[in-house]
Design an enzyme around this catalytic site. Sequence first.
Site, mmCIF file in Angstrom:
data_model
loop_
_atom_site.group_PDB
_atom_site.id
_atom_site.type_symbol
_atom_site.label_atom_id
_atom_site.label_comp_id
_atom_site.label_asym_id
_atom_site.label_seq_id
_atom_site.Cartn_x
_atom_site.Cartn_y
_atom_site.Cartn_z
ATOM 1 N N HIS A 180 0.647 10.789 -1.712
ATOM 2 C CA HIS A 180 -0.619 10.591 -1.003
ATOM 3 C C HIS A 180 -0.986 11.824 -0.191
ATOM 4 O O HIS A 180 -2.073 12.368 -0.320
ATOM 5 C CB HIS A 180 -0.536 9.364 -0.090
ATOM 6 N N HIS B 248 0.818 -1.212 0.000
ATOM 7 C CA HIS B 248 0.000 0.000 0.000
ATOM 8 C C HIS B 248 0.856 1.267 0.000
ATOM 9 O O HIS B 248 1.853 1.345 0.696
ATOM 10 C CB HIS B 248 -0.875 -0.039 1.269
#
Length: 285
Positions: A47, A12
């Site tokens: 992110h 991830h």
Amino acid sequence: ADNRRPIWNLAHMVNAVAQIPSFLDLGANALEADVTFKGSVPTYTYHGTPCDFGRDCIRWEYFNVFLKTLKEYTTPGNAKYRDGFILFVLDLKTGSLSNDQVRPAGENVAKELLQNYWNNGNNGGRAYVVLSLPDIGHYEFVRGFKEVLKKEGHEDLLEKVGYDFSGPYLPSLPTLDATHEAYKKAGVDGHIWLSDGLTNFSPLGDMARLKEAIKSRDSANGFINKIYYWSVDKVSTTKAALDVGVDGIMTNHPNVLIGVLKENGYNDKYRLATYDDNPWETFKN
């Protein structure tokens, strides 16, 4: 024949090139990166805050550099080549786009992949790619993406591309029917991944939507090929997800799944997916 379910072990939030070998070394056979746009141009893998507990949210790279690096890790003969690295998910942060930027953004992502990952069709990276969109309303992104590959004479590369319409999350996730409709509008029939999950600090809940999705995948007229669950960091959650019948786990700790796959009761039912496993093929429970 090996009748075990092949599992995709997705690391991830891998957004800096230095993180790629680290996560592959932990046993990941797939990576997920976040693609951030400036206007309709995919510019960074980034992110930002907030993100999963225990992770550095601000690691980043330029998108073109990130793709070129992925290409090195997935091109046989390259010094960095890893045989076991078979797929990556691009988590496309299209929430920042205005409606008229959605299609051009899809075109731009196709151009970037074509040039910097597929090497214009000349011995580029071999991994499969999943385009993950956070809004079922953004189906024009996919139409634009496909159009570019057709126009450039590389429609064959669509064999390597899958799709995941994962949201919007608020007020609640779209129904499977609404998601299916969006795929029809996108002109997508097959190569469909579905993601379900929560941040790693959320209580797990009862996996109700996950179970519904798996039931749909396994039905005679199911439209979903693979289902992955995120973010799964604990042994107990990993086992629960495998028991329900997922095809993939997205995790901050890929070594956890590797450990579970060695355990009695799991090693006879599941195995790590390899390049020979077709990620667009449904493996029914």
